[in-house]
Design a protein around this motif. Structure first.
Motif, PDB file in Angstrom:
ATOM      1  N   MET A 116     109.821  80.572  54.491  1.00  0.00           N
ATOM      2  CA  MET A 116     111.054  80.652  55.408  1.00  0.00           C
ATOM      3  C   MET A 116     110.078  79.172  55.864  1.00  0.00           C
ATOM      4  O   MET A 116     108.408  78.884  56.059  1.00  0.00           O
ATOM      5  N   GLU A 117     110.587  78.105  55.557  1.00  0.00           N
ATOM      6  CA  GLU A 117     109.728  76.846  56.616  1.00  0.00           C
ATOM      7  C   GLU A 117     109.190  76.999  57.501  1.00  0.00           C
ATOM      8  O   GLU A 117     110.116  77.508  58.244  1.00  0.00           O
ATOM      9  N   ILE A 118     108.646  75.605  58.305  1.00  0.00           N
ATOM     10  CA  ILE A 118     108.331  75.308  59.287  1.00  0.00           C
ATOM     11  C   ILE A 118     109.181  75.580  60.289  1.00  0.00           C
ATOM     12  O   ILE A 118     109.797  75.538  61.521  1.00  0.00           O
ATOM     13  N   LYS A 119     110.108  74.149  59.420  1.00  0.00           N
ATOM     14  CA  LYS A 119     111.261  74.099  60.703  1.00  0.00           C
ATOM     15  C   LYS A 119     112.537  74.902  61.315  1.00  0.00           C
ATOM     16  O   LYS A 119     112.445  75.616  62.405  1.00  0.00           O
ATOM     17  N   GLU A 120     112.192  76.462  59.996  1.00  0.00           N
ATOM     18  CA  GLU A 120     113.511  77.104  60.785  1.00  0.00           C
ATOM     19  C   GLU A 120     112.693  77.901  61.434  1.00  0.00           C
ATOM     20  O   GLU A 120     113.041  78.999  62.371  1.00  0.00           O
ATOM     21  N   ILE A 121     111.323  78.205  61.438  1.00  0.00           N
ATOM     22  CA  ILE A 121     110.901  79.207  62.470  1.00  0.00           C
ATOM     23  C   ILE A 121     110.892  78.020  63.187  1.00  0.00           C
ATOM     24  O   ILE A 121     110.641  79.735  64.421  1.00  0.00           O
ATOM     25  N   ILE A 122     110.186  77.549  63.951  1.00  0.00           N
ATOM     26  CA  ILE A 122     110.496  76.376  65.065  1.00  0.00           C
ATOM     27  C   ILE A 122     112.286  76.553  65.598  1.00  0.00           C
ATOM     28  O   ILE A 122     111.847  76.920  66.904  1.00  0.00           O
ATOM     29  N   THR A 123     113.291  76.413  64.682  1.00  0.00           N
ATOM     30  CA  THR A 123     114.432  76.383  65.307  1.00  0.00           C
ATOM     31  C   THR A 123     114.705  77.998  65.727  1.00  0.00           C
ATOM     32  O   THR A 123     115.263  78.350  67.344  1.00  0.00           O
ATOM     33  N   VAL A 124     114.169  78.533  65.094  1.00  0.00           N
ATOM     34  CA  VAL A 124     114.506  80.489  65.351  1.00  0.00           C
ATOM     35  C   VAL A 124     113.977  81.028  66.826  1.00  0.00           C
ATOM     36  O   VAL A 124     114.410  81.554  67.430  1.00  0.00           O
ATOM     37  N   THR A 125     112.329  80.327  67.149  1.00  0.00           N
ATOM     38  CA  THR A 125     111.360  80.139  67.701  1.00  0.00           C
ATOM     39  C   THR A 125     112.346  79.965  69.125  1.00  0.00           C
ATOM     40  O   THR A 125     112.543  80.436  70.537  1.00  0.00           O
ATOM     41  N   ASN A 126     112.490  78.772  68.843  1.00  0.00           N
ATOM     42  CA  ASN A 126     113.469  78.225  70.260  1.00  0.00           C
ATOM     43  C   ASN A 126     114.214  79.355  70.764  1.00  0.00           C
ATOM     44  O   ASN A 126     114.867  79.172  72.355  1.00  0.00           O
ATOM     45  N   LYS A 127     115.436  78.972  69.309  1.00  0.00           N
ATOM     46  CA  LYS A 127     115.974  79.747  69.994  1.00  0.00           C
ATOM     47  C   LYS A 127     116.206  81.094  70.654  1.00  0.00           C
ATOM     48  O   LYS A 127     117.019  81.498  71.543  1.00  0.00           O
TER      49      LYS A 127
ATOM     50  N   LEU B 106     113.662  81.854  72.605  1.00  0.00           N
ATOM     51  CA  LEU B 106     112.481  81.817  73.532  1.00  0.00           C
ATOM     52  C   LEU B 106     113.478  81.043  74.650  1.00  0.00           C
ATOM     53  O   LEU B 106     113.685  81.810  76.172  1.00  0.00           O
ATOM     54  N   VAL B 107     114.739  80.672  74.255  1.00  0.00           N
ATOM     55  CA  VAL B 107     115.986  80.378  75.119  1.00  0.00           C
ATOM     56  C   VAL B 107     116.526  81.243  75.730  1.00  0.00           C
ATOM     57  O   VAL B 107     116.745  81.413  76.736  1.00  0.00           O
ATOM     58  N   GLU B 108     117.062  82.489  74.851  1.00  0.00           N
ATOM     59  CA  GLU B 108     118.058  83.361  75.060  1.00  0.00           C
ATOM     60  C   GLU B 108     117.107  84.491  75.256  1.00  0.00           C
ATOM     61  O   GLU B 108     117.473  84.944  76.854  1.00  0.00           O
ATOM     62  N   GLU B 109     115.902  84.399  75.197  1.00  0.00           N
ATOM     63  CA  GLU B 109     115.305  85.815  76.077  1.00  0.00           C
ATOM     64  C   GLU B 109     114.530  85.546  77.190  1.00  0.00           C
ATOM     65  O   GLU B 109     114.484  86.694  78.012  1.00  0.00           O
ATOM     66  N   PHE B 110     113.995  84.814  77.409  1.00  0.00           N
ATOM     67  CA  PHE B 110     112.894  84.174  77.762  1.00  0.00           C
ATOM     68  C   PHE B 110     113.636  83.152  79.896  1.00  0.00           C
ATOM     69  O   PHE B 110     113.149  82.382  80.074  1.00  0.00           O
ATOM     70  N   GLU B 111     115.156  82.636  78.912  1.00  0.00           N
ATOM     71  CA  GLU B 111     115.287  81.632  79.572  1.00  0.00           C
ATOM     72  C   GLU B 111     114.958  80.519  79.992  1.00  0.00           C
ATOM     73  O   GLU B 111     115.258  79.654  81.074  1.00  0.00           O
ATOM     74  N   ALA B 112     114.521  80.131  79.200  1.00  0.00           N
ATOM     75  CA  ALA B 112     114.119  78.883  78.926  1.00  0.00           C
ATOM     76  C   ALA B 112     114.782  77.363  78.785  1.00  0.00           C
ATOM     77  O   ALA B 112     116.017  77.810  78.529  1.00  0.00           O
ATOM     78  N   ASN B 113     113.954  76.111  79.460  1.00  0.00           N
ATOM     79  CA  ASN B 113     114.814  75.115  79.407  1.00  0.00           C
ATOM     80  C   ASN B 113     114.202  74.293  77.994  1.00  0.00           C
ATOM     81  O   ASN B 113     113.495  74.393  77.972  1.00  0.00           O
ATOM     82  N   PRO B 114     115.239  74.676  76.705  1.00  0.00           N
ATOM     83  CA  PRO B 114     115.065  73.671  75.619  1.00  0.00           C
ATOM     84  C   PRO B 114     114.636  71.870  76.164  1.00  0.00           C
ATOM     85  O   PRO B 114     113.472  72.382  74.734  1.00  0.00           O
ATOM     86  N   THR B 115     114.470  71.192  77.070  1.00  0.00           N
ATOM     87  CA  THR B 115     113.938  70.236  76.930  1.00  0.00           C
ATOM     88  C   THR B 115     112.830  70.657  77.279  1.00  0.00           C
ATOM     89  O   THR B 115     111.632  69.801  77.304  1.00  0.00           O
ATOM     90  N   ASP B 116     111.882  71.552  77.900  1.00  0.00           N
ATOM     91  CA  ASP B 116     110.697  71.860  78.003  1.00  0.00           C
ATOM     92  C   ASP B 116     110.274  72.051  77.427  1.00  0.00           C
ATOM     93  O   ASP B 116     109.109  72.431  76.831  1.00  0.00           O
ATOM     94  N   ILE B 117     110.604  72.559  76.319  1.00  0.00           N
ATOM     95  CA  ILE B 117     109.829  73.625  74.901  1.00  0.00           C
ATOM     96  C   ILE B 117     109.569  72.239  73.810  1.00  0.00           C
ATOM     97  O   ILE B 117     110.673  71.893  73.160  1.00  0.00           O
TER      98      ILE B 117
END
Length: 85
Positions: free
Chosen positions: A1-12, A14-25
């Motif tokens: 798994m590439e780092i870009k994919e890891i970042i995409t999955v992680t950010n997704k 974080l937004v879904e489960e922790f209601e993070a604002n994508p612009t704050d990540i």
């Protein structure tokens, strides 16, 4: 798994489960304060990481994670370690 994919999955999740604002990540942002995490949130995060990436997380691993970049680096290292086995 590439780092870009890891970042995409992680950010997704974080937004879904922790209601993070994508612009704050941002890589340099503080993970705990940006997500307003408490101790129960860390437990939830461990479960989500294990479900998404398939490795076990030790709670003490979070002691060295301060920024989102630290978090990405940790997940990337653990995924690569798992892939070598």
């Amino acid at each position: 798994m590439e780092i870009k994919e890891i970042i995409t999955v992680t950010n997704k999740f974080l937004v879904e489960e922790f209601e993070a604002n994508p612009t704050d990540i941002k890589p340099e942002a503080n993970l705990k304060s940006t997500l307003d995490l408490d101790s129960l949130d860390y437990i939830d995060m461990v479960v989500v990481i294990e479900d998404n990436f398939g490795f076990k997380v030790k709670p003490e691993d979070f002691q060295s994670i301060v920024t989102f970049q630290d978090f990405y680096d940790y997940v990337t290292a653990r995924v690569q370690q798992k892939e070598l086995v």
